[in-house]
Structure formats: structure tokens, C-alpha cells
Design a protein around this motif. Structure first.
Motif, short mmCIF file in Angstrom:
data_model
loop_
_atom_site.label_atom_id
_atom_site.label_comp_id
_atom_site.label_asym_id
_atom_site.label_seq_id
_atom_site.Cartn_x
_atom_site.Cartn_y
_atom_site.Cartn_z
N GLY A 1 20.54 2.78 -0.67
CA GLY A 1 21.16 3.81 -1.51
C GLY A 1 20.56 3.81 -2.90
N LEU A 2 20.58 4.98 -3.56
CA LEU A 2 19.98 5.13 -4.88
C LEU A 2 20.70 6.25 -5.62
CD1 LEU A 2 17.52 4.40 -6.79
CD2 LEU A 2 16.32 6.29 -5.68
N THR A 3 20.94 6.03 -6.91
CA THR A 3 21.55 7.08 -7.72
C THR A 3 21.12 6.90 -9.17
OG1 THR A 3 23.65 8.23 -8.18
CG2 THR A 3 23.69 5.84 -8.27
N VAL A 4 21.34 7.94 -9.96
CA VAL A 4 21.01 7.93 -11.39
C VAL A 4 22.25 8.31 -12.18
CG1 VAL A 4 19.59 9.00 -13.19
CG2 VAL A 4 18.58 8.49 -10.97
N GLY B 1 0.81 -1.21 0.00
CA GLY B 1 0.00 0.00 0.00
C GLY B 1 0.84 1.26 0.00
N ARG B 2 0.51 2.20 0.89
CA ARG B 2 1.27 3.46 0.98
C ARG B 2 2.24 3.45 2.15
NH1 ARG B 2 -3.73 5.09 -0.38
NH2 ARG B 2 -4.25 5.68 1.77
N SER B 3 2.59 2.26 2.66
CA SER B 3 3.67 2.19 3.65
C SER B 3 4.97 2.55 2.95
CB SER B 3 3.77 0.79 4.24
OG SER B 3 2.69 0.50 5.09
N LEU B 4 5.72 3.46 3.54
CA LEU B 4 6.93 3.96 2.88
C LEU B 4 8.03 4.21 3.90
CD1 LEU B 4 8.18 4.98 0.17
CD2 LEU B 4 7.33 7.26 0.78
N ASP B 5 9.19 3.65 3.63
CA ASP B 5 10.38 3.89 4.44
C ASP B 5 11.48 4.39 3.50
OD1 ASP B 5 12.41 3.99 6.26
OD2 ASP B 5 12.48 1.84 6.66
N PRO B 6 11.47 5.68 3.16
CA PRO B 6 12.44 6.20 2.18
C PRO B 6 13.86 6.19 2.75
CG PRO B 6 10.63 7.76 2.60
CD PRO B 6 10.61 6.73 3.68
N GLU B 7 14.81 5.80 1.93
CA GLU B 7 16.21 5.81 2.35
C GLU B 7 17.14 6.38 1.30
OE1 GLU B 7 17.35 5.29 5.23
OE2 GLU B 7 15.81 4.16 6.30
N GLY B 8 16.77 6.31 0.02
CA GLY B 8 17.61 6.83 -1.06
C GLY B 8 16.87 7.86 -1.87
N LEU B 9 17.62 8.82 -2.44
CA LEU B 9 17.02 9.93 -3.18
C LEU B 9 17.90 10.29 -4.36
CD1 LEU B 9 14.67 12.10 -3.03
CD2 LEU B 9 16.34 13.56 -1.85
N ALA B 10 17.30 10.42 -5.53
CA ALA B 10 18.05 10.81 -6.72
C ALA B 10 17.16 11.63 -7.63
CB ALA B 10 18.56 9.57 -7.47
N ARG B 11 17.75 12.65 -8.25
CA ARG B 11 16.98 13.56 -9.10
C ARG B 11 17.12 13.16 -10.57
NH1 ARG B 11 17.72 18.94 -11.16
NH2 ARG B 11 15.78 20.15 -11.11
N LEU B 12 15.97 13.12 -11.27
CA LEU B 12 15.94 12.78 -12.69
C LEU B 12 16.10 14.03 -13.55
CD1 LEU B 12 12.97 10.24 -12.65
CD2 LEU B 12 15.39 9.70 -12.97
N PRO B 13 16.47 13.88 -14.82
CA PRO B 13 16.59 15.04 -15.71
C PRO B 13 15.32 15.85 -15.86
CG PRO B 13 17.71 13.14 -16.67
CD PRO B 13 16.95 12.64 -15.46
N ASN B 14 14.13 15.20 -15.69
CA ASN B 14 12.87 15.94 -15.81
C ASN B 14 12.52 16.70 -14.53
OD1 ASN B 14 12.01 13.95 -14.05
ND2 ASN B 14 10.49 13.05 -15.43
N GLY B 15 13.39 16.64 -13.53
CA GLY B 15 13.15 17.34 -12.27
C GLY B 15 12.48 16.50 -11.21
N ASN B 16 11.88 15.38 -11.60
CA ASN B 16 11.27 14.50 -10.62
C ASN B 16 12.34 13.79 -9.78
OD1 ASN B 16 8.80 15.23 -11.64
ND2 ASN B 16 8.36 13.26 -12.62
N PHE B 17 11.88 13.15 -8.71
CA PHE B 17 12.79 12.43 -7.83
C PHE B 17 12.47 10.94 -7.84
CE2 PHE B 17 12.97 16.70 -6.07
CZ PHE B 17 14.33 16.86 -5.82
N LEU B 18 13.52 10.13 -7.81
CA LEU B 18 13.38 8.72 -7.49
C LEU B 18 13.67 8.54 -6.01
CD1 LEU B 18 15.11 6.82 -10.46
CD2 LEU B 18 12.67 7.32 -10.12
N VAL B 19 12.88 7.70 -5.37
CA VAL B 19 13.02 7.43 -3.94
C VAL B 19 13.09 5.92 -3.75
CG1 VAL B 19 11.92 7.60 -1.68
CG2 VAL B 19 11.77 9.52 -3.29
#
Length: 496
Positions: free
Chosen positions: A205-208, A130-148
């Protein structure tokens, strides 16, 4: 609401530059606990804490973006995970002189916010994420959005800059946690989960990639079944072998998996004079916290242990073993998406892990210790920041202070107050939102600035160094942080 500027003379410290391998420690900045810009009414819901789970820098606006995790309470208390946007007043030498909170962005899907509660408590089912979320990584895409990246799934989700959910990436089947009957269980721990990611050890961890076409997510630790205990049973806590998953950003599908080998507990123990790690801490107390893409097939990886100054050790008494950044190369690593490492601590014949630098790119713990600073437990995020007038680059490191909150077995929260290191000032727990005893403060979030020379940055990233005259031109801008902030007027409000 206006942006929140935080600047305390006692919280800022510049040090004589100390060499730490490839980089130099410049300064330390303490961000006190206080309200964020969410506008939520309760102390635990609007505290500016826990935001250092990962870090991303937007050079076009001079804004740093950091993500919280699931919040205080370890998944048993309601909390809306969020991003915090802020600017840093970084002077021409790389020293941090101020912190201004500009944005608080709540993760949501339409009118429904994501929540840090575990799936059982939020959805009534261990098998429904569902909408359970434990964010740990963050990366910005070329369109300005974020991957989490999220630990519960483990998942990779895309969000707009206002926090609105866009899409979810494919979750590789071998990473999904299953119990002994084959059922999905996002909540169970050791003894319940027999395959997939360990509990609370999902994507950390997360990166683009620089071209924005490829995303990389790394598990904090080995899969629960990809290791071998002394009794011969499959148990990932004895293994060094965790996994990096490569995704095609356009489709959200995985393309490859690679093995990343953690530092061995034997090597870490060799540098400890007390509190050495037991063998079953290899794949549990040593893990990965952050990734940064720096060139073709090259990444920086932040490893750390679970020790240091924090809510579980408010006087910093335990000896720290590992807070290091390594450079890795994926070029010759084996694709292991269809290869199981179950029941073994060694790699099968023909499997090559990612190439890992023999010495750290940056030994954070060593640099902080040499400067006389305490070493925080949760050094979890880092990102290159603005380029400095001399042509070098700032490298910013952030911590997760766990909101300076602990909780009882019944779920009641308490603020953790510390009087300093080595027990000199003692520590205390007080009711959430109450004042700390005299001489004690809440554990702050820490922001550290390091400097990477232009030559070292070019070597790392493959970038062509610019003429020295570029630095002379930049010098006319004065303070780097101020110049960056003038590019765009921040949005001083919560985005929900």
C-alpha cells in the motif's frame, strides 16, 4: 484507437443501500476481460485485467488511475506493468452505470520498459533489481506525477504521467532481503531469505498526505525475521506486526517507521465455521493491500486474507475471513526505524503501534455478502471518488482478477473460466485466448461503489462541511460521471 467503453446490462447491479458501518454499499459493476489500449499484439500482453492492485482519483479530470502488478505468471513470464486510466459513469445516487478505458500507460525508463519478470530471469542476478517491477501501490503527487510502490525491492518509484521513470526513493536497509551470507537476494523465499521483507510481501500500500509532503508505504506482511515460530526460530509468518514507512517526498528519504498490527488469526477464526487459519498463516495469508491518507496523521488501511472468488477458487467455495478497512492514527506511535522486532511476536516495552479503530470503517466482505454478491479474493485498491449532489462522497473499491489466468509449473498459461459460485456451474481452464465453454466466462475485474455521508467524511478528514445549498447547486449538473468526463478530453492511446 478510441476509448473503450464497457457497459453490459448483466454486469451492472444496483442494490438497496446497505449500511456497512460508516459507509453504504450502492452498486457493483463487472468489467469484462478484453484488450487494453497498449496496442501490444499478444493476448496476455494487452488484456485489460489485473488493474485493481491500487487506485487513485484525479478530481480535476474525473479520471481514475489504477495499476497492474507484475502480470500473469507470478514473475516468471514477461509482462510490461502499466497504469490503466478510466472514467466511471456514476449517477447522482452513486450507482456505477458504465466504465470507459481512456489510457494505458506503460512504465518505462527511456526506450526500455519495466518488466514483471523477477530479477534473476530479467537481469541474470538475484541481487540486481534493474527494471524488474511488481507495482502494488499508487499515489498521485501535487505535480501530477505518480508514486508507485513495488514488492520486489521493496521500492518506491516516481513516474511521470506518460510512464517515464523520474527517481527512486531510499530503501530502508532493514527491509532489503538478505540471505544467510549477508548477500542481497530479491528472488529467494523462505529458507533462503533470513532478514528483510518476505518474498512477494514487499510494499503493498502507498499514499501521500494531503499537503503532498509525506508519503507512507506499508509492507503487506511482517519482515521475514520479525516473528517467532513455536520452535523458537525467527519467522515473520507467525507475527501480526508489519511496518509502515514514512518518507519525505522532497528528498525521498525515510523519516520514520511505525508498527501496524494485523487482525489476529484467532479473532478471524472465531467468525469462521470451516477452513480456519493455522497459526503460520498469521503473517502470510492475512495482510495489507492498500492505504489512503485522510487527515493529519490519519490513514485508512485495507486488510484482507488470501481467500475468495478468483483464479485459485473460481467457484468461491472457501469461507472468507477478512476484507476490512480500518482507520488508524500515527500520532502516538513509536518510531521503530532503529528498533528490531526479530524473533518475537510481541512488541518490546516502550513500543506503541499505530492506533487502530476497534471496529472497521468498512467491512467489505460483510457488505457484499449481505447483498448476495460473491466476495473476490483480491480486493486490493480503493479511493474516494467524486462528490455526489447530496453532499456525500463516493468511495470506489477495485479488485485484481489476476487477468483470469493461471499457469502450469512449466510456465504455460491458461484462461480460467467460471460458471458461478459454490460449484454450481463448475469451472474450466482453456488455452490462453480461447473461448470459454458455454455457460462459463472469464473472471472479471470488479468495481464497487460505496457512499460516505458528508458528515462522516468531514469527521474522517477534518474537512469543514459545506452549506447544504452546495448540493442544490450541484444537482443541476445531472449525472456526476458525465460531468466529470467533460472536463478533459481523454488521451485514447498507449503511452510508452
Amino acid at each position: 484507437m478510441r476509448p473503450v467503453a464497457l457497459l453490459a446490462a448483466t454486469a451492472v447491479a444496483a442494490v438497496t443501500p446497505l449500511s456497512a458501518g460508516a459507509v453504504t454499499l450502492i452498486s457493483s459493476f463487472s468489467v469484462p476481460n478484453g484488450p487494453d489500449l497498449s496496442g501490444l499484439p499478444n493476448t496476455g500482453d494487452n488484456r485489460l485485467g489485473g488493474f485493481g492492485s491500487d487506485l487513485s482519483y484525479d478530481a480535476s479530470t474525473g479520471t481514475f488511475w489504477a495499476t497492474t502488478d507484475r502480470g500473469p505468471g507470478g514473475g516468471v513470464l514477461s509482462y510490461t506493468p502499466r497504469m490503466q486510466g478510466f472514467t466511471l459513469d456514476i449517477d447522482t445516487g452513486g450507482k456505477i452505470n458504465g466504465f470507459t478505458l481512456t489510457n494505458t500507460v506503460l512504465y518505462h525508463d527511456g526506450a526500455n520498459n519495466y518488466n514483471g519478470l523477477n530479477p534473476q530471469l530479467l537481469n541474470g542476478s538475484v541481487a540486481e533489481l534493474g527494471r524488474s517491477l511488481d507495482p502494488e501501490g499508487l499515489a498521485r503527487l501535487p505535480n501530477g506525477n505518480f508514486l508507485v510502490s513495488d514488492e520486489y525491492g521493496p521500492s518506491v518509484l516516481e513516474f511521470r504521467t506518460d510512464g517515464q521513470f523520474v527517481r527512486a526513493f531510499e530503501v530502508p536497509s532493514n527491509l532489503v532481503p538478505h540471505d544467510g551470507t549477508g548477500g542481497v537476494d530479491y528472488v529467494g523465499g523462505a529458507g533462503t531469505i533470513v532478514s528483510g521483507r518476505q518474498d512477494n510481501r514487499g510494499f503493498e500500500g502507498l499514499t501521500v498526505s494531503k499537503d503532498g509532503k509525506t508519503a507512507y508505504a506499508i509492507l503487506q506482511d511482517p519482515l521475514v525475521n520479525e516473528g517467532r515460530a513455536p520452535d523458537g526460530s525467527a519467522n515473520g509468518v507467525y507475527s501480526r506486526n508489519t511496518r509502515i514507512v514514512e518518507f519525505d517526498v522532497a528528498t525521498g528519504k525515510q523519516t520514520r517507521q511505525y508498527v501496524y498490527q494485523l487482525d489476529s488469526v484467532d479473532a478471524i477464526n472465531a467468525g469462521l465455521t470451516k477452513n480456519q487459519f493455522d497459526a503460520d498463516k498469521q503473517g502470510r495469508s492475512i495482510g495489507v493491500s492498500s492505504l489512503q491518507a485522510v487527515g493529519d496523521n490519519k490513514l485508512l488501511v485495507l486488510e484482507r486474507d488470501n481467500r475468495g472468488f478468483g483464479v485459485d477458487d473460481p467457484n468461491g467455495k472457501k469461507q472468507v475471513g477478512d476484507k476490512r478497512v480500518y482507520e488508524i492514527d500515527l500520532t502516538n506511535a513509536t518510531d521503530v526505524k532503529d528498533i528490531s522486532l526479530a524473533g518475537t511476536n510481541t512488541l518490546p516495552d516502550g513500543v506503541t503501534p499505530v492506533a487502530k479503530s476497534q471496529t472497521p470503517f468498512l467491512d467489505i466482505a460483510a457488505a457484499l455478502t449481505a447483498a448476495g454478491y460473491p466476495v473476490p479474493e483480491k480486493i486490493e485498491g480503493f479511493s474516494f471518488g467524486p462528490r455526489l449532489p447530496d453532499g456525500s462522497y463516493s468511495l470506489i473499491v477495485v479488485t485484481d482478477n489476476d487477468y483470469s489466468v493461471t499457469q502450469s509449473g512449466s510456465g504455460e498459461q491458461f484462461d480460467v473460466c467460471t460458471g458461478g459460485l459454490a460449484g454450481k456451474g463448475g469451472s474450466a481452464e482453456v488455452k490462453l485466448g480461447a473461448s470459454c465453454p458455454k455457460g462459463k466466462t472469464l473472471i472479471p475485474n470488479m468495481v464497487y461503489s460505496f457512499k460516505v455521508s458528508a458528515a462522516e467524511y468531514a469527521k474522517l478528514t477534518g474537512a469543514v462541511p459545506e452549506p447544504k445549498t452546495w448540493a442544490m447547486m450541484l444537482a443541476g449538473f445531472g449525472v456526476v460521471g458525465a460531468a466529470m468526463r467533460r472536463r478533459r478530453k481523454p488521451m485514447p492511446r498507449a503511452l510508452v
